[in-house]
Design an enzyme around this catalytic site. Structure first.
Site, PDB file in Angstrom:
ATOM      1  CE  LYS A 126      33.550  -3.086 -28.669  1.00  0.00           C
ATOM      2  NZ  LYS A 126      33.624  -2.151 -29.810  1.00  0.00           N
ATOM      3  CG  ASP A 131      28.768  -2.986 -32.282  1.00  0.00           C
ATOM      4  OD1 ASP A 131      27.653  -2.486 -32.033  1.00  0.00           O
ATOM      5  OD2 ASP A 131      29.789  -2.313 -32.533  1.00  0.00           O
ATOM      6  CE  LYS A 175      28.862  -2.075 -35.765  1.00  0.00           C
ATOM      7  NZ  LYS A 175      29.830  -1.043 -36.128  1.00  0.00           N
ATOM      8  CG  ASP A 191      32.572  -5.128 -31.389  1.00  0.00           C
ATOM      9  OD1 ASP A 191      33.744  -4.802 -31.621  1.00  0.00           O
ATOM     10  OD2 ASP A 191      31.682  -4.311 -31.093  1.00  0.00           O
ATOM     11  CG  ASP A 248      28.074   1.343 -34.331  1.00  0.00           C
ATOM     12  OD1 ASP A 248      28.381   0.337 -33.659  1.00  0.00           O
ATOM     13  OD2 ASP A 248      28.251   1.434 -35.561  1.00  0.00           O
ATOM     14  CD  GLU A 278      29.727  -1.090 -29.349  1.00  0.00           C
ATOM     15  OE1 GLU A 278      29.431  -0.182 -30.149  1.00  0.00           O
ATOM     16  OE2 GLU A 278      30.598  -1.942 -29.580  1.00  0.00           O
ATOM     17  NE  ARG A 283      34.020   5.516 -28.492  1.00  0.00           N
ATOM     18  CZ  ARG A 283      34.336   6.216 -29.580  1.00  0.00           C
ATOM     19  NH1 ARG A 283      34.513   7.513 -29.503  1.00  0.00           N
ATOM     20  NH2 ARG A 283      34.472   5.610 -30.739  1.00  0.00           N
TER      21      ARG A 283
HETATM   22  N1  BES Z   1      32.968  -2.466 -33.050  1.00  0.00           N
HETATM   23  C1  BES Z   1      33.025  -1.246 -33.738  1.00  0.00           C
HETATM   24  C2  BES Z   1      34.381  -0.944 -34.345  1.00  0.00           C
HETATM   25  C3  BES Z   1      34.897  -1.864 -35.405  1.00  0.00           C
HETATM   26  C4  BES Z   1      34.277  -1.925 -36.645  1.00  0.00           C
HETATM   27  C5  BES Z   1      36.027  -2.596 -35.166  1.00  0.00           C
HETATM   28  C6  BES Z   1      34.793  -2.755 -37.610  1.00  0.00           C
HETATM   29  C7  BES Z   1      36.547  -3.421 -36.133  1.00  0.00           C
HETATM   30  C8  BES Z   1      35.925  -3.518 -37.351  1.00  0.00           C
HETATM   31  C9  BES Z   1      32.687  -0.083 -32.822  1.00  0.00           C
HETATM   32  O1  BES Z   1      31.818  -0.367 -31.782  1.00  0.00           O
HETATM   33  C10 BES Z   1      32.064   0.979 -33.668  1.00  0.00           C
HETATM   34  O2  BES Z   1      31.080   0.725 -34.255  1.00  0.00           O
HETATM   35  N2  BES Z   1      32.720   2.142 -33.718  1.00  0.00           N
HETATM   36  C11 BES Z   1      32.275   3.215 -34.514  1.00  0.00           C
HETATM   37  C12 BES Z   1      32.384   4.475 -33.692  1.00  0.00           C
HETATM   38  C13 BES Z   1      31.667   5.653 -34.270  1.00  0.00           C
HETATM   39  C14 BES Z   1      30.174   5.415 -34.247  1.00  0.00           C
HETATM   40  C15 BES Z   1      32.026   6.880 -33.464  1.00  0.00           C
HETATM   41  C16 BES Z   1      33.170   3.298 -35.737  1.00  0.00           C
HETATM   42  O3  BES Z   1      34.378   3.031 -35.634  1.00  0.00           O
HETATM   43  O4  BES Z   1      32.660   3.582 -36.810  1.00  0.00           O
HETATM   44 ZN    ZN Z   2      31.783  -2.374 -31.134  1.00  0.00          ZN
HETATM   45 ZN    ZN Z   3      29.742  -0.198 -32.323  1.00  0.00          ZN
END
Ligand code: BES
Ligand code: ZN
Ligand code: ZN
Length: 461
Positions: free
Chosen positions: A225, A230, A237, A248, A307, A309, A311
């Site tokens: 990824k 992000d 966020k 990210d 967010d 993104e 996947r």
């Molecule tokens: N990049 C983030 C996940 C992340 C956050 C990894 C903090 C490590 C530390 C990812 O893109 C994300 O924001 N995921 C969301 C998904 C949700 C919106 C379904 C999450 O995990 O909150």
């Molecule tokens: Zn992310």
């Molecule tokens: Zn994200």
């Protein structure tokens, strides 16, 4: 290099290894004055502690280093930042040293990200006789440092193009082929999901591809990824959540680091490295919650949350990677906050359809002190990512099992029967430990390399 592979100079100060269990026995054999000095300074062989011993003229005569075990990957990691500048060598008292662990641990302990520091600190040097084990350890240490550097570099200086430059440089260094599909070419070449996530950024999205190896060897696909920042997109966020999102692209850094090791160690595989590199930004043309996109595989995905993104970009890369029918496909991603809630930052989550393979990797990670932990691809939770208007939706219905539903989303793009590992990792140390400074971190790299060597055979000469 703070570890040099050369016959140690006679003037180099010996470093003797000791553990807490062996301290009493070993210190009994030392001259009385040394024993008293250790007692006076409170040295008892505890891991990561050290005793600096003077000679009669007050010069540094020897160092005793407390270690967990001589073959611990962080055995000597506390030393480079503790010892004065100068040359050191492994001593012959105490525990029998392990050249590979010494090289790796010293090098990891000496790492610092100093791109923006006016005066980088000079580190003491460990002189080790040249050996295949020490050389391999330094190759691994260099890959770990590269992952850390890539993750630590701010987004401003590590956008999709700079990430592309890093992959191109690795290809050039190892005689691999490199190709990038950039901007609108993503639509023409059928990577619509990567385009959708990255299209709002001023810096064009892209798919990076490196291929290496001999045609008759088994195909190994590595996917990472590469979200260079992000922001969360329109589902923006909060400040705390966004603060460290330069990292990210940590999965991409890991995939590149592992690919570099595969090439440097000349594993008998055909390697395909795939990195979707984007910035998840906000602009008038940003993808929106509620949008539906047809992906490379043909499945329609609904965007529940911009967010989620990672996947979305990974699904096109996984579908493309699967087209070559690899023997093994591994993806690495800073995919969910939920994986951190479940396991904390030190334990990447491993998802794998074959439970015995997952267990093998967990065991290997524990042995190598490069851990990961198995979480299930629990099929019943797939209901949580089913969409009313499309094939699936990119965010789970409720707050539960977020790491699992993200993995299940990816699984829809990996054909049944294909051997696949998904690692949801943090790529970061929140605080410093010897050999693991706060900031970008490589996780599971040593474990995965050892597994690949065992599965495909060690490197060609
Ligand atoms: N990049 C983030 C996940 C992340 C956050 C990894 C903090 C490590 C530390 C990812 O893109 C994300 O924001 N995921 C969301 C998904 C949700 C919106 C379904 C999450 O995990 O909150
Ligand atoms: Zn992310
Ligand atoms: Zn994200």
């Amino acid at each position: 290099m703070t570890v040099s592979l050369a016959k140690p100079a006679a003037s180099a100060v010996p470093v003797h290894l000791i553990d807490a269990a062996g301290f009493e026995r070993l210190s009994a054999q030392l001259p009385e004055a040394m024993r008293r000095w250790m007692q006076a300074t409170g040295f008892r062989g505890k891991a990561d502690s050290q005793a600096l011993l003077p000679d009669a003229d007050g010069r540094l005569q020897a160092v005793w280093a407390g270690v967990r075990a001589a073959d611990d990957p962080y055995a000597l990691s506390a030393l480079p930042r503790t010892l004065p500048e100068g040359r050191y060598r492994l001593g012959d008292q105490g525990l029998a040293a392990d050249a590979a662990a010494a090289a790796l641990s010293w090098q990891l302990g000496a790492y610092s990200f100093d791109r923006y520091k006016a005066t980088p600190r000079q580190m003491p040097e460990l002189m080790l006789p040249r050996s295949a084990a020490a050389e391999r350890a330094l190759t691994v240490a260099a890959a770990i440092a590269q992952v850390r550097d890539l993750v630590n570099t701010p987004s401003e200086h590590m956008g999709p193009e700079e990430l592309s430059d890093a992959v191109r440089a690795a290809a050039k260094a190892h005689g691999a082929k490199f190709r990038a599909v950039v901007g609108d070419a993503l639509l023409k070449q059928n990577f619509p999901a990567i385009h959708a996530v990255g299209r709002a950024a001023a810096r064009a999205p892209r798919l990076l591809e490196l291929t290496w190896g001999r045609p008759k060897d088994p195909l190994l696909v590595l996917v990472g990824k590469g979200v260079c920042f992000d922001s969360g997109g329109l589902d923006i966020k909060g400040a705390d959540g966004m603060r460290w999102m330069k990292k990210d692209m940590g999965g991409a850094a890991h995939a590149l680091g592992l690919a570099t090791l595969v090439m440097a160690c000349k594993l008998p595989v055909r390697l395909q490295l795939l990195i979707p590199a984007v910035e998840n930004a906000i602009a008038g043309n940003a993808f929106r919650p509620g949008d539906v996109f047809k992906t490379r595989k043909g499945l329609h995905i609904e965007i529940g949350n911009t967010d989620a993104e990672g996947r979305v970009i990974l699904c096109d890369a996984l579908a493309y990677g699967a087209e070559g029918r690899p023997e093994l496909m591994i993806d690495l991603a800073t995919l969910t906050g939920a994986a951190r809630v479940a396991l904390g930052g030190q334990l990447p989550a491993l998802f794998c359809r074959r439970i015995e393979l997952a267990r093998e990797l967990v065991d290997r990670g524990l042995t190598l002190r490069d851990p990961l932990w198995h979480l299930p691809l629990w099929r019943d939770y797939h209901a949580s990512i089913e969409s009313d208007i499309a094939d699936i939706v990119n965010s789970g219905r409720g707050p539960q099992a977020g790491a699992i539903t993200a993995a299940l989303f990816l699984e829809d793009f990996v054909p049944a029967g294909l051997d696949w590992l998904h690692l949801d990792l943090y790529a970061w140390n929140d605080s410093s430990r010897p050999g693991r400074p706060a900031g970008g971190e490589a996780q599971t790299l040593r474990t995965l390399l050892a597994y690949l060597e065992q599965r495909f055979g060690a490197g060609r000469a």
